[in-house]
Design an enzyme around this catalytic site. Structure first.
Site, PDB file in Angstrom:
ATOM      1  N   LYS A   1      -0.809   3.479  -9.156  1.00 34.03           N
ATOM      2  CA  LYS A   1      -0.808   4.257  -7.960  1.00 34.03           C
ATOM      3  C   LYS A   1       0.410   5.206  -8.152  1.00 34.03           C
ATOM      4  O   LYS A   1       1.193   4.981  -8.786  1.00 34.03           O
ATOM      5  CB  LYS A   1      -0.363   3.324  -6.773  1.00 34.03           C
ATOM      6  CG  LYS A   1      -0.044   3.771  -5.270  1.00 34.03           C
ATOM      7  CD  LYS A   1       0.386   2.737  -4.478  1.00 34.03           C
ATOM      8  CE  LYS A   1       0.166   3.250  -2.975  1.00 34.03           C
ATOM      9  NZ  LYS A   1       0.543   2.095  -2.303  1.00 34.03           N
TER      10      LYS A   1
ATOM     11  N   SER B   1      -2.382   1.894   1.925  1.00 31.39           N
ATOM     12  CA  SER B   1      -2.244   3.228   1.185  1.00 31.39           C
ATOM     13  C   SER B   1      -2.458   3.404  -0.268  1.00 31.39           C
ATOM     14  O   SER B   1      -2.795   4.285  -0.634  1.00 31.39           O
ATOM     15  CB  SER B   1      -0.649   3.383   1.309  1.00 31.39           C
ATOM     16  OG  SER B   1       0.196   2.452   0.500  1.00 31.39           O
TER      17      SER B   1
ATOM     18  N   SER C   1      -1.025  -2.875   1.844  1.00 30.84           N
ATOM     19  CA  SER C   1      -1.779  -1.571   1.314  1.00 30.84           C
ATOM     20  C   SER C   1      -2.266  -2.032   0.157  1.00 30.84           C
ATOM     21  O   SER C   1      -2.967  -1.005  -0.666  1.00 30.84           O
ATOM     22  CB  SER C   1      -0.414  -0.869   0.891  1.00 30.84           C
ATOM     23  OG  SER C   1      -0.009  -0.239   1.982  1.00 30.84           O
TER      24      SER C   1
END
Ligand code: MG
Ligand code: ZN
Lengths: 483, 487, 107
Positions: free
Chosen positions: B85, B160, B184
């Site tokens: 990420k 996210s 997330s």
């Protein structure tokens, strides 16, 4: 004068740098004087993704300072973030301790009242925090230059109760505090390197009043004399306001050292809101009783105990003891000389006289002084044993400072060993008498007070090497044998 | 080359095949890069992958091959491509947190989790899209545009960590790192039909994870299967002296946690996670998963976690509060975006207003407000106290003999891009996941079926550091459901 | 408690965010909607409850005062917007000259 009707009420917040090798929350060096931003890493630069890890030595030193100030060290304390924007504050917050400080409730004795009772200043709290970097505003036009070498250096903040009543007391408090911190080897408390900085809270009230007046805070105080002068200036300002029947406004004042005046900070009051909250990157600081006990155990002798011991052991005058004990290295040095030489009075005179004079002149610290205590003791031995004259010894001492050589070597090399041999002394005496026939005659005629002058002339002629006691004896016998 | 497509190789199989000589060390990396092209994973397509450097990744794979020949390191992820990420520091590809304020920023240091993956032989083939600074539940609010769900490109990936979830779902990688603050990893895992683990707080080092809300943040792992995720977790977990909140606890082999039988295991079904308003199709899929667990010998019983309903208000006080402080460092002075101004204040204001998007701005304001003088006690302190009650709920059920909890991961399947625009409505997507972050307990999502063709996950929650127990049940459930989990 | 435009201006200033006045009304409303959902917490009895302070009760770990600093993989001037002679440069503080290091005298 209004100053007699009013009194100042002062509390001090003192920031002191701890003597650690690495910063509070990262492994960067705390070394002073490196090129800008050399001692930085992801943590103290506040890079995204970096995290703090607390330095064990910073905790130990802070606890030691707190114990020396007779505070209670808390078994659980916590770190908080103090949020504000400033370019030398890389994370946008300072890691400090807020509602759960390391230690609370101590005090410091700063001397005695006229009635003999000790003047005690309460210590509200001692907490650990990190320093900011340095902002240089005048180096480049239109820009502020940021050096983060200091950012993250461990500090303790020592907050006093509002127990201080004069600038003189403030000075005494700071002096005593500095002395204690030096004794417990927590900080080198060097003002030039910024390792001690002071903020002062001051209010003014009529003498005898119980209620406190509105306080102002003076920042930017980085010497003891600045603290004293700023307090006097701010006190005078507050007295004048009260005399006019007006009210003091709560605000931050800045000390301008070049103009010797305080002026209000231009930053709007109430524009800070530090939004303290517990730092989620650090768990609470937990110190168990055993550990706190250990720190107490390893406490070095404190100034008061040192003074008592010096008085008991060496029988010196009180003023001398206070001077010797002013800092621990000085009194260690003295003790080493006194023990090796055996005559504490002479040792004290030399340390407080010759040695201090050189240190003051050269701005050296006694622990780095090139004349080792054993060598100074040896020099004092040589004086006592009549091997060198007092004036020769002073010359030898100067050479010892320059070269670090041993006194015997210097005395020999420079021909400063004392001459006690009668034949040589009489030759110098004769020569001096011959050169000064008039004085010689008056002396022979019994004008005894000339003897001192003549001894001096002989000493001068001998280049300081003549043994003055023997010269005196020989001259006296000349006077006696005169016509 | 094997006749099986490489995307079908589990991460552990890739490594074994390379060591056995059946695959060349760079085969899996090459296949991943090809797959990224085929699926349009880049900016003009699904927008799952923000930054990649194929040439450098191939180089890394070859270097790994050379290491193998020297026989000094066939790590557990040897030659396995992984993605990370964009809010986790890698030291070659950019780390922008999908924010304009970090446009072009390459971290001069690497996250511990990434280092551990690389040291195990993995090759980082891309940085994945996310909501800006991980603030969001859909991966629509990054500065570099929304990510699209590979199973239905009109829908969100969840967030996210949507880019990582999507990258695993699209078959680019078997293992990807995400981060969790309130769900997330688990929520996009549910939306994309993959496995997502949020470890116990402190299990994985946060060093190099760009902080959003430090007391909640934890790096998590996505896997195509439970085994891929368990392998990834096993490698990144463990004490790190650079993170004061990382736990001093041995890391068991999570891959050994497979159970043939769940005899004696007590699984709690907390009633607060199955409200009457819950989509009945999601309820049915969770019931099917519960039945499967019971068939394996587990006992499923209803339990209560009474403070669950307070999780979202608590979360949206604590997370923005910490974020407002964590994001103060983005001031234009030392790195990242700077928008010049004539004075310092103007530079700060211009840089931060220009650099942060609307959701981040909103949360910084909210966080600043709840910490500010006069409001701290009513909001932040109160929220921390209620947070203790939420943690206490978990402690109580686990002490009462419950071994694991089973809940839906999300109240809905993936929604359409742009369909949720009211902030608080978006916040409610974390309603079943935020509790585990607030309490710090481990949790994971695994696929249990589909609703109108869209994947839905079930969530398992375990006591502190009981990832093995959680994974053991997940392995068993995955095996029992088989293809049903993706139907 | 509801939040007024001036509160938003104040917190935006604290957070160093320049707000577009045109955006202010909608922002005030969004924040109020969010804060309204927080009100439920006021009714929760937390008498005697100690606020959460992280997982792990043994306290923050300490590191020894030794060791090499963490090295950066690239020089600072590759990440800094503006550097000169090793210093980070920022526009001059409006109230410059008042302060040195900020900790003993922050702005
Ligand atoms: Mg302070
Ligand atoms: Zn550092």
């Amino acid at each position: 004068m209004s100053g007699d009707r009013y009194e100042m009420v002062v509390g001090l917040e003192v920031h002191v740098q701890l003597l650690t090798r690495t910063k509070a929350f990262c492994n960067c060096s705390t070394g002073f004087g490196a090129p800008p931003n050399l001692h930085t890493c992801p943590v103290c630069l506040g890079l995204p993704g970096a995290l703090p890890v607390l330095n064990a030595t910073a905790v130990r030193l802070a606890a030691r300072a707190a114990i020396a100030l007779e505070c209670v060290v808390e078994e659980v304390s916590a770190f908080a973030r103090k949020n504000y924007f400033y370019p030398d504050l890389p994370k946008g917050y300072q890691i400090t301790q807020y509602d759960r400080p390391l230690a609370k409730g101590g005090h410091l004795s700063i001397g005695r009242n006229k009635d003999g009772t000790p003047v005690r200043i309460g210590i509200t709290r001692v907490h650990i925090e990190e320093d900011a970097g340095k902002s240089l505003h005048d180096r480049y036009p239109g820009a502020t230059a940021i050096d983060l070498n200091r950012a993250g250096v461990p500090l303790i903040e020592i907050v006093s109760e509002p127990d201080i009543r004069s600038s003189l007391e403030a000075g005494a408090y700071l002096g005593t505090l500095k002395q204690i911190l030096e004794y417990v080897r927590v900080s080198d408390v060097s003002m030039e390197e910024g390792s001690l900085r002071v903020d002062a809270n001051i209010s003014t009230r009529l003498r005898g009043d119980v209620e406190l007046g509105t306080k102002t805070e003076i920042k930017n105080l980085n010497s003891f004399s600045a603290v004293e002068r700023a307090l006097d200036a701010e006190f005078a300002r507050q007295c004048a306001i009260l005399e006019r029947g007006e009210k003091v406004t709560q605000q931050t004042m800045l000390w301008d050292a070049s103009r010797l005046e305080v002026r209000p900070s231009r930053v709007k009051e109430g524009s800070h809101d530090y939004r303290y909250f517990p730092d989620p990157d650090l768990l609470p600081l937990v110190l168990d009783k055993t550990w706190i006990g250990e720190v107490k155990q390893e406490m070095p002798e404190l100034p008061a105990a040192r003074q008592e011991r010096l008085a008991a052991t060496y029988g010196l005058a009180e003023a001398q003891i206070a001077d010797l004990a002013a800092n621990p290295d000085r009194s260690d040095y003295f003790e080493a000389v006194a023990r090796a030489h055996g005559e504490p009075r002479t040792a004290a005179n030399w340390v407080l006289g010759e040695v201090l004079a050189v240190l003051n002149e050269t701005k050296q610290r006694i622990e780095h002084f090139p004349v080792r205590p054993a060598d100074l003791a040896r020099l004092l031995d040589m004086i006592r044993d009549g091997l060198v004259s007092h004036s020769a010894a002073k010359r030898i001492f100067v050479r010892m400072v320059d070269t670090g050589d041993r006194p015997e070597q210097i005395a020999e090399r420079e021909g400063l060993l004392q001459v006690g041999d009668d034949a040589a002394l009489l030759a110098w005496i004769d020569a001096v008498l011959a050169e000064h026939p008039e004085e010689s005659q008056r002396f022979a005629a019994g004008e005894r007070k000339l003897q001192g002058v003549l001894v001096g002339l002989v000493m001068k002629r001998s280049g300081g090497r003549a043994d003055p006691r023997r010269v005196n004896q020989l001259l006296a016998s000349r006077a006696g044998a005169g016509t | 080359m094997s006749p099986r497509p490489l995307a079908d190789y589990a991460a552990a199989e890739v490594r074994d095949a390379i060591v056995a000589g059946a695959l060349a060390p760079s085969d899996a990396v090459d296949a991943s890069l090809r797959r990224a092209d085929e699926t349009g994973a880049g900016k003009d397509g699904l927008n799952l992958v923000l930054w990649s450097d194929p040439a450098a990744s191939r180089q890394d794979a070859r270097a790994a091959g050379a290491a193998l020949e020297r026989a000094d390191g066939a790590g557990r992820l040897f030659g396995v491509p992984v993605m990370v990420k964009d809010n986790i520091a890698t030291d070659r590809l950019p780390t922008t947190c999908a924010s304009r304020i970090l446009a072009g920023y390459v971290s001069p240091f690497e996250a511990t989790a990434v280092r551990r993956l690389r040291e195990a032989g993995a090759v980082v083939v891309g940085k994945t899209n996310c909501d800006e600074f991980a603030m969001g539940s859909s991966t629509e609010y990054g500065a570099w545009g929304p990510a699209r769900n590979p199973l239905d490109p009109t829908r969100v990936t969840g967030g996210s960590s949507g880019g990582s979830a999507g990258a695993v779902a699209a078959g680019l990688v078997r293992i990807a790192l995400g981060s969790e603050t309130g769900g997330s990893v688990r929520q996009p895992a549910s939306f994309c039909g993959v496995v997502g683990i949020k470890p116990t707080y402190g299990r994985v080092s946060r060093w190099g994870l760009v902080a959003f809300a430090s007391s909640l943040d934890q790096i998590g792992v996505f896997g195509r299967t439970v085994d891929d995720a368990a392998l990834g977790l096993e490698i990144i977990a463990g004490r790190d002296p650079l993170d004061s909140t990382s736990a001093e606890r041995p890391v068991p082999s999570y891959r050994e946690a497979t159970y043939d039988s769940l005899d004696g295991l007590v699984i709690g079904r907390p009633r607060e996670y199955f409200p009457t308003t819950l989509d009945p199709r999601i309820r049915a899929l969770c019931d099917r998963a519960a039945d499967a667990l019971e068939k394996l010998g587990a006992k499923v019983k209803e339990v209560s976690l009474p403070h669950t309903g307070l999780a979202i208000p608590v979360y949206y006080i604590i997370a923005p509060a910490e974020a407002s402080s964590n994001l103060a460092r983005f001031d234009g002075a030392r790195y990242g975006l700077r928008i010049e101004g004539d004075a310092l204040r103007a530079m700060y204001d211009a840089t931060r207003s220009g650099g942060f998007g609307p959701e981040v701005t909103r949360r910084i304001l909210l966080g600043t407000y709840v910490l500010s003088a006069g409001y701290y006690d009513a909001y932040y302190r109160k929220a921390q106290e209620v947070r203790s009650l939420i943690a206490e709920d978990f402690r109580t059920v686990f002490e009462d003999g419950v071994d694991l909890l089973l809940t839906p991961t999300t109240p809905s399947a993936a929604f359409e891009l742009g369909s949720v625009s009211v902030p608080y409505e978006m916040y409610l997507s974390d309603i079943f996941t935020a509790t585990a972050n607030l309490a710090g307990v481990p949790a994971m999502s695994l696929p249990v079926g589909r609703v109108a063709g869209l994947p839905v996950g079930a969530q398992l929650i375990a006591p502190y550091f009981e990832e093995s127990r959680m994974l053991g049940a997940a392995y068993a459930l995955e095996r029992t459901l088989g293809d049903e989990a993706h139907r | 408690m509801s939040i007024a435009p001036d509160d938003v201006r104040h917190i935006a200033a604290l957070a160093r965010l320049a707000l577009d006045e045109g955006r202010l009304p909608s922002l005030v409303e969004e924040l109020n909607v969010i804060l309204a959902h927080m009100k439920v917490l006021q009714g929760v009895d937390t008498e005697g409850v100690i606020g959460a302070a992280g997982v792990g009760a043994s306290g923050t770990p300490l590191r020894a005062d030794v060791g090499a600093p963490i090295q950066l993989s690239m020089p600072l001037d590759q990440i800094a917007p503006r550097m000169r002679d090793g210093f980070f440069l920022v526009p001059r503080l409006d109230t410059h000259g008042e302060l040195g290091a900020s900790v003993a005298g922050e702005p």
